[in-house]
Design an enzyme around this catalytic site. Structure first.
Site, mmCIF file in Angstrom:
data_model
loop_
_atom_site.group_PDB
_atom_site.id
_atom_site.type_symbol
_atom_site.label_atom_id
_atom_site.label_comp_id
_atom_site.label_asym_id
_atom_site.label_seq_id
_atom_site.Cartn_x
_atom_site.Cartn_y
_atom_site.Cartn_z
ATOM 1 N N ARG A 95 -76.213 25.772 25.131
ATOM 2 C CA ARG A 95 -77.412 26.793 24.772
ATOM 3 C C ARG A 95 -77.196 28.087 25.372
ATOM 4 N NH1 ARG A 95 -83.053 23.806 25.630
ATOM 5 N NH2 ARG A 95 -83.822 25.493 24.048
ATOM 6 N N GLN A 204 -93.246 20.741 23.949
ATOM 7 C CA GLN A 204 -93.053 20.169 25.473
ATOM 8 C C GLN A 204 -94.353 20.076 26.036
ATOM 9 O OE1 GLN A 204 -91.462 22.693 23.384
ATOM 10 N NE2 GLN A 204 -89.050 23.061 24.338
ATOM 11 N N ASP A 245 -86.860 31.771 31.257
ATOM 12 C CA ASP A 245 -85.498 31.244 31.024
ATOM 13 C C ASP A 245 -84.391 32.356 31.434
ATOM 14 O OD1 ASP A 245 -87.184 29.505 29.107
ATOM 15 O OD2 ASP A 245 -85.270 28.540 29.286
ATOM 16 N N ASN A 255 -88.926 33.617 27.880
ATOM 17 C CA ASN A 255 -89.598 32.182 27.981
ATOM 18 C C ASN A 255 -89.641 31.616 26.592
ATOM 19 O OD1 ASN A 255 -90.247 30.083 29.906
ATOM 20 N ND2 ASN A 255 -92.192 30.462 29.056
HETATM 21 O O1 MRU Z 1 -86.352 24.717 25.022
HETATM 22 P P1 MRU Z 1 -86.643 24.428 26.485
HETATM 23 O O2 MRU Z 1 -87.659 23.252 26.468
HETATM 24 O O3 MRU Z 1 -85.417 24.377 27.128
HETATM 25 O O4 MRU Z 1 -87.447 25.699 26.854
HETATM 26 C C1 MRU Z 1 -87.972 25.776 28.324
HETATM 27 C C2 MRU Z 1 -88.734 26.861 28.646
HETATM 28 O O5 MRU Z 1 -88.926 27.710 27.916
HETATM 29 C C3 MRU Z 1 -89.300 26.753 30.061
HETATM 30 O O6 MRU Z 1 -90.682 27.425 30.195
HETATM 31 C C4 MRU Z 1 -88.317 27.369 31.056
HETATM 32 O O7 MRU Z 1 -87.100 27.059 30.922
HETATM 33 C C5 MRU Z 1 -88.998 27.399 32.381
HETATM 34 S S1 MRU Z 1 -88.553 25.962 33.025
HETATM 35 C C6 MRU Z 1 -88.756 25.910 34.772
#
Ligand code: MRU
Length: 358
Positions: A95, A204, A245, A255
């Site tokens: 990713r 999520q 992120d 994010n």
């Molecule tokens: O696509 P994802 O579910 O991996 O995205 C996660 C997020 O955007 C979270 O807000 C971020 O990783 C912070 S997690 C502590």
């Protein structure tokens, strides 16, 4: 160091010489753990969102390197280190946006470079991966305290908070970043309700955050993402609290898609905007958020729900899964090394020089 037992939900475990991941694609309806004993499976689990959340994918990749070392040593005792480098490259390609992944792989590369001849390399690498895991959990508890302290300090009249995506135990080594702050603030009676955006297209918020918060009996209201503006207009929200992120040197924050719109809305309504993220989420090599690679995922996540197609066959789809919130919309970034209010290049440079507060 905080013990893993303090963590009510866990998503990543090392046991029986294997990496076990809770399959987050099935939550909250089914709790299925998947055993991982080869690197291809770890790469697929990150790519396909069995595990997700920036710190969690970093931790998973670190254990992936342990698995790589074990398998490659069995395969070729002379060239195993070169083969492990190939596995690290495959893990890095899983990713693109969360920098924690690349940070954790760098830590494991360093551990590989300093392996001692006196002990089994796999044991040494496992110790490193476990320490990355434990340090993340400890960082989250520290951020929880600091973030709650900030909420207490501003003492806003409204008692509701909005969060987005899932930043809890599932997304981290445990406790959570933004959700850690929310847990801490709830324990200290500083907030009385969490409004969780469902977080389309991957849900999520609806599937994971609502599950974690209701398990902890924290009053939670699930809402469609588009409800946030009207909710803020009603005056019951004091803070938006989100994770990250990748945070660049000037304080821009990548994010989950939809974070930027919450930040714009918060500014308009006088709601404060907090980002909670460990320093492993900072990318000091990027001067601003324009350079952050933003992952785009397939159209099936948008046109269908659980395989049930809702949109017409011939429609084009745009599915970026992160966005960038400019630093000027952020009131505070909370890390385990301290809090930066009104983030700036200078404030972040100063923060990154400090030691962790735990
Ligand atoms: O696509 P994802 O579910 O991996 O995205 C996660 C997020 O955007 C979270 O807000 C971020 O990783 C912070 S997690 C502590």
């Amino acid at each position: 160091m905080v013990s893993p037992q303090e963590n009510s939900v866990s998503a990543i475990e090392w046991r029986d010489d294997s990496l076990w991941l809770l399959d987050q694609r099935l939550l909250p309806l089914e709790e299925v753990w998947l055993q991982h004993q080869d690197v291809d499976a770890v790469v697929a689990s990150i790519r396909d969102m069995v595990v997700r959340g920036a710190p969690a994918i970093g931790i998973t990749a670190a254990y992936g390197v342990v698995i790589a070392a074990r398998n490659r040593r069995n395969e070729d005792a002379y060239h195993w280190l070169d083969l492990v480098q190939q596995d690290i490259d495959a893990l890095a390609a899983s990713r693109p946006t969360a920098v924690n992944l690349f940070w954790a792989l760098d830590q494991m590369r360093r551990a590989l470079a300093r392996l001692s001849d006196d002990e089994d390399p796999v044991v040494q690498l496992l110790r490193e991966a476990k320490s990355i895991h434990e340090a993340d959990l400890a960082a989250n508890h520290t951020m929880g305290k600091l973030g709650a302290g900030l909420i207490a300090q501003y003492n806003m009249p409204a008692r509701g908070v909005i969060t987005h995506c899932n930043t809890g135990s599932l997304a981290t080594g445990g406790y959570g970043t933004a959700l850690g702050v929310i847990r801490s603030a709830w324990e200290q009676k500083l907030i009385d309700r969490v409004f969780a955006g469902e977080t389309r297209p991957w849900w999520q918020g609806a599937r994971l955050t609502a599950w974690e918060l209701t398990k902890d009996a924290i009053p939670t209201t699930l809402m469609a993402d588009s409800v946030a503006a009207s909710l803020m207009q009603q005056g019951s929200i004091s803070w938006v609290i989100v994770g990250a992120d990748r945070i660049t040197a000037n304080g821009d924050v990548a994010n989950k898609i939809g974070t930027y719109s919450l930040a714009v809305l918060a500014k308009h309504h006088g709601v404060r905007f907090m980002v909670a993220a460990p320093t492993t989420t900072f990318d000091m090599e990027l001067s601003n958020g324009r350079d952050i690679p933003i992952e785009e995922r397939g159209p099936e996540e948008v046109v269908a729900v659980k395989g049930h197609r809702l949109a017409p066959e011939n429609v084009d789809v745009y599915n970026p899964v992160f966005d960038v919130t400019p630093a000027e919309l952020i009131d505070a970034i909370v890390t385990e090394q301290g809090v930066v209010e009104r983030p700036s290049l200078a404030g972040i440079a100063q923060l990154m020089e400090k030691p962790a507060l735990h």
